[in-house]
Design an enzyme around this catalytic site. Structure first.
Site, PDB file in Angstrom:
ATOM      1  N   HIS A 308       0.418 -46.394 -29.996  1.00 52.94           N
ATOM      2  CA  HIS A 308       0.761 -45.008 -30.324  1.00 52.94           C
ATOM      3  C   HIS A 308      -0.467 -44.322 -30.915  1.00 52.94           C
ATOM      4  O   HIS A 308      -1.241 -44.947 -31.639  1.00 52.94           O
ATOM      5  CB  HIS A 308       1.910 -44.972 -31.348  1.00 52.94           C
ATOM      6  N   ASP A 365       9.630 -46.128 -26.946  1.00 49.39           N
ATOM      7  CA  ASP A 365      10.037 -46.384 -25.554  1.00 49.39           C
ATOM      8  C   ASP A 365      10.327 -47.854 -25.282  1.00 49.39           C
ATOM      9  O   ASP A 365      10.825 -48.187 -24.205  1.00 49.39           O
ATOM     10  CB  ASP A 365       8.934 -45.892 -24.607  1.00 49.39           C
TER      11      ASP A 365
HETATM   12  C1  SDX Z   1       5.413 -41.509 -26.674  1.00 52.39           C
HETATM   13  O1  SDX Z   1       2.495 -38.775 -29.547  1.00 52.39           O
HETATM   14  C2  SDX Z   1       3.756 -38.993 -29.718  1.00 52.39           C
HETATM   15  O2  SDX Z   1       4.321 -38.784 -30.751  1.00 52.39           O
HETATM   16  C3  SDX Z   1       4.471 -39.535 -28.485  1.00 52.39           C
HETATM   17  C4  SDX Z   1       5.899 -40.038 -28.682  1.00 52.39           C
HETATM   18  C5  SDX Z   1       6.852 -38.905 -29.009  1.00 52.39           C
HETATM   19  O3  SDX Z   1       7.895 -39.188 -29.616  1.00 52.39           O
HETATM   20  O4  SDX Z   1       6.597 -37.768 -28.548  1.00 52.39           O
HETATM   21  O5  SDX Z   1       5.918 -40.988 -29.726  1.00 52.39           O
HETATM   22  C6  SDX Z   1       6.433 -40.685 -27.397  1.00 52.39           C
HETATM   23  O6  SDX Z   1       4.760 -40.987 -25.815  1.00 52.39           O
HETATM   24  C7  SDX Z   1       5.192 -42.935 -27.098  1.00 52.39           C
HETATM   25  C8  SDX Z   1       4.038 -43.629 -26.301  1.00 52.39           C
HETATM   26  C9  SDX Z   1       4.581 -44.074 -24.933  1.00 52.39           C
HETATM   27  N1  SDX Z   1       3.469 -44.560 -24.116  1.00 52.39           N
HETATM   28  C10 SDX Z   1       3.344 -45.870 -23.834  1.00 52.39           C
HETATM   29  O7  SDX Z   1       4.053 -46.768 -24.278  1.00 52.39           O
HETATM   30  C11 SDX Z   1       2.208 -46.179 -22.846  1.00 52.39           C
HETATM   31  C12 SDX Z   1       1.409 -47.373 -23.344  1.00 52.39           C
HETATM   32  N2  SDX Z   1       0.669 -46.958 -24.545  1.00 52.39           N
HETATM   33  C13 SDX Z   1      -0.653 -46.480 -24.367  1.00 52.39           C
HETATM   34  O8  SDX Z   1      -1.020 -45.988 -23.160  1.00 52.39           O
HETATM   35  C14 SDX Z   1      -1.290 -45.866 -25.614  1.00 52.39           C
HETATM   36  O9  SDX Z   1      -0.995 -46.680 -26.664  1.00 52.39           O
HETATM   37  C15 SDX Z   1      -0.935 -44.433 -25.969  1.00 52.39           C
HETATM   38  C16 SDX Z   1      -1.138 -43.524 -24.814  1.00 52.39           C
HETATM   39  C17 SDX Z   1       0.467 -44.347 -26.430  1.00 52.39           C
HETATM   40  C18 SDX Z   1      -1.849 -44.007 -27.103  1.00 52.39           C
HETATM   41  O10 SDX Z   1      -3.111 -44.038 -26.615  1.00 52.39           O
HETATM   42  P1  SDX Z   1      -4.399 -43.594 -27.484  1.00 52.39           P
HETATM   43  O11 SDX Z   1      -4.012 -43.173 -28.836  1.00 52.39           O
HETATM   44  O12 SDX Z   1      -5.203 -42.662 -26.663  1.00 52.39           O
HETATM   45  O13 SDX Z   1      -5.130 -44.943 -27.705  1.00 52.39           O
HETATM   46  P2  SDX Z   1      -6.178 -45.567 -26.687  1.00 52.39           P
HETATM   47  O14 SDX Z   1      -5.682 -45.450 -25.280  1.00 52.39           O
HETATM   48  O15 SDX Z   1      -7.522 -45.026 -27.023  1.00 52.39           O
HETATM   49  O16 SDX Z   1      -6.067 -47.108 -27.119  1.00 52.39           O
HETATM   50  C19 SDX Z   1      -6.899 -47.662 -28.144  1.00 52.39           C
HETATM   51  C20 SDX Z   1      -7.155 -49.095 -27.713  1.00 52.39           C
HETATM   52  C21 SDX Z   1      -7.802 -49.187 -26.306  1.00 52.39           C
HETATM   53  O17 SDX Z   1      -8.467 -50.410 -26.244  1.00 52.39           O
HETATM   54  P3  SDX Z   1     -10.099 -50.443 -26.592  1.00 52.39           P
HETATM   55  O18 SDX Z   1     -10.729 -49.271 -25.892  1.00 52.39           O
HETATM   56  O19 SDX Z   1     -10.170 -50.347 -28.095  1.00 52.39           O
HETATM   57  O20 SDX Z   1     -10.558 -51.784 -26.054  1.00 52.39           O
HETATM   58  O21 SDX Z   1      -5.896 -49.776 -27.592  1.00 52.39           O
HETATM   59  C22 SDX Z   1      -5.694 -50.173 -26.252  1.00 52.39           C
HETATM   60  C23 SDX Z   1      -6.620 -49.315 -25.405  1.00 52.39           C
HETATM   61  O22 SDX Z   1      -6.962 -49.987 -24.185  1.00 52.39           O
HETATM   62  N3  SDX Z   1      -4.287 -49.916 -25.927  1.00 52.39           N
HETATM   63  C24 SDX Z   1      -3.541 -50.703 -25.160  1.00 52.39           C
HETATM   64  C25 SDX Z   1      -2.258 -50.130 -25.185  1.00 52.39           C
HETATM   65  N4  SDX Z   1      -2.284 -49.023 -25.938  1.00 52.39           N
HETATM   66  C26 SDX Z   1      -3.542 -48.896 -26.393  1.00 52.39           C
HETATM   67  N5  SDX Z   1      -3.853 -51.840 -24.481  1.00 52.39           N
HETATM   68  C27 SDX Z   1      -2.813 -52.390 -23.786  1.00 52.39           C
HETATM   69  N6  SDX Z   1      -1.538 -51.903 -23.763  1.00 52.39           N
HETATM   70  C28 SDX Z   1      -1.236 -50.766 -24.449  1.00 52.39           C
HETATM   71  N7  SDX Z   1       0.005 -50.293 -24.423  1.00 52.39           N
END
Ligand code: SDX
Length: 431
Positions: A308, A365
């Site tokens: 998140h 989710d």
């Molecule tokens: C919702 O914002 C809100 O409030 C949203 C929400 C709401 O109520 O409106 O809470 C609802 O959208 C919840 C999120 C649902 N999405 C997912 O479950 C999709 C999977 N999660 C990710 O794609 C990610 O965690 C996000 C999109 C939710 C957040 O992404 P960020 O903040 O842009 O973080 P990032 O992509 O920069 O990740 C930081 C690190 C990265 O690795 P490094 O570059 O440090 O090596 O964490 C890793 C990412 O690759 N990472 C994940 C991951 N989430 C982050 N790696 C594997 N699996 C994941 N799910």
């Protein structure tokens, strides 16, 4: 006016900038005068470090896993079990409604649960298996064609009426979308039923047999909608604010919110979670394969339902949903193998350094789909349910922005890195 200042040094210049503090002590540096007075802009591509507004609606503390609607902690809604409509009223109008206000709101929703026949007829020209989020976004936008009296909102009563139409009709649109995809006749709303029971009735009743909505199902859906009702400046809410900042109408703004929510990184993740769990269940992948694939930077696979932008702790909504899964399955005296798989995935991830170091926890989710599946709601409708829940939050945030006389059109800047001045070359002179 802020007393506290931040100092920015650039070249031989010291720039003093006001610092503001929020209710819980979070601090922000005000850069609103930076370009006009110093010709400078800030760079924050995903706005992860940028407040676009002051808001009184929802507070999140990502480090502590805190979520409050108008100051009320989420856990109190889980215990008190208010009706989703009451929470919608709280978010939009800033306080809990009294009995008369809640009753009036409920009656207004009942009055407006039908669709204009012109809207209803649109279902006949849409492909039966069209993506439900495409239909929802289109139908909400098309409400502007049938309820033109709400396009120019200039008083609270008009917003109250528009909000009631949106919150009531979004259920009917969702249910009709499902019925059409299944080749079933539309079941019209029953004004004698409460909000969630009425939705389940429209989804699953038959012309010759009323669907029996159990208390567990009604309570579970009511809880899911409350947990999704608002979440401060998430991506889809930001979309609603951006569109609303142009003075576009509420229907256009909420339609934009639906489109943003659709994405698999946002509300669409609840569909991807189910596909991931079903993939493991049907033997495609083992839980550890998922964990390893999610850790592999060369692999686009993500552990959906994890991570998140704000929560760097367990999402309080996921905690409540996980406990609700246990309650629902205990009451149904059944179990779902996907719940066991989800639990195993969570356990493995929370012990894995990759997730620990990045503070990746289950988000809203991760468990919501398992509950919705237990109610018989198909996977492709999960994000639509998220949108039904989030609608009051979008309306509240749109209203808060609209009511603020200081609001300006949201129009960010950029750092231009393209060509410097070049000349036009006549077509005949090109290679
Ligand atoms: C919702 O914002 C809100 O409030 C949203 C929400 C709401 O109520 O409106 O809470 C609802 O959208 C919840 C999120 C649902 N999405 C997912 O479950 C999709 C999977 N999660 C990710 O794609 C990610 O965690 C996000 C999109 C939710 C957040 O992404 P960020 O903040 O842009 O973080 P990032 O992509 O920069 O990740 C930081 C690190 C990265 O690795 P490094 O570059 O440090 O090596 O964490 C890793 C990412 O690759 N990472 C994940 C991951 N989430 C982050 N790696 C594997 N699996 C994941 N799910």
């Amino acid at each position: 006016m802020s007393e506290e200042k931040a100092k920015l040094q650039l070249d031989d210049q010291i720039i003093e900038l006001p610092v503001y503090s929020g209710t819980e002590g979070e601090r922000a540096i005000d850069v609103t005068r930076l370009h006009d007075e110093y010709g400078l802009i800030t760079f924050d591509p995903s706005l992860a470090n940028t407040a676009i507004c002051r808001s009184e609606i929802t507070y999140i503390d990502g480090e502590k896993g805190i979520l409050r609607y108008r100051g009320i902690p989420l856990e109190q809604f889980d215990r008190a079990k208010p009706n989703f409509i009451e929470v919608a009223w709280l978010l939009i109008f800033g306080r809990l409604p009294n009995k008369t206000e809640l009753n009036d709101f409920r009656n207004l929703l009942c009055e407006h649960e039908l669709l204009h026949e012109g809207l209803r007829n649109q279902f006949q020209v849409l492909p039966a298996k069209a993506p439900p989020m495409a239909i929802l976004s289109a139908m909400i936008s098309m409400m502007a064609c049938y309820y033109e009296e709400f396009l120019a909102y200039n008083d609270e009563q008009l917003l109250f009426e528009a909000a009631a139409r949106l919150i009531s009709k979004v259920r009917t649109i969702a249910a009709f979308t499902y019925r059409r995809s299944e080749g079933l006749p539309f079941i019209y709303p029953d004004p004698g039923l409460r909000y969630c029971a009425n939705f389940l009735h429209m989804m699953f009743s038959l012309p010759y047999r009323q669907f029996e909505v159990t208390t567990e199902m009604e309570d579970a859906l009511n809880l899911i909608l409350i947990l999704h009702a608002d979440h401060e400046q998430n991506c889809s809410t930001n979309a609603v604010r951006v569109v609303g900042s142009t003075h576009a109408n509420l229907f256009a703004s909420c339609s934009a919110g639906v489109s943003a929510l659709w994405g698999p990184l946002h509300g669409g993740a609840n569909v991807k979670v189910m596909e991931m769990l079903e993939g493991i269940y049907h033997g495609g992948m083992k839980p550890q394969d998922c964990i390893e694939a999610a850790k592999d930077r060369t692999n686009p696979f993500r552990l959906f339902g994890f991570g998140h932008r704000v929560y760097k702790n367990y999402d309080p909504r996921a905690k409540i949903l996980k406990a609700s899964c246990d309650r629902v399955f205990a009451n149904l005296k059944t179990s779902d193998p996907l719940l066991a798989i989800a639990r195993e995935l969570e356990e493995r991830a929370l012990q894995d350094n990759y997730f620990i170091e990045r503070k990746l926890y289950p988000n809203v989710d991760f468990y919501s789909g398992i509950l919705l599946r237990a109610m018989g709601i198909p996977t492709d409708m999960f994000t639509v349910i998220f949108a039904i829940g989030r609608l009051p939050g979008w309306i509240a945030q749109w209203k808060e922005q609209h009511d603020n006389p200081a609001t300006k059109i949201i129009r960010p800047r950029q750092i231009y890195v393209g060509n410097s001045t070049t000349n036009y070359v006549d077509l005949n002179d090109r290679n």
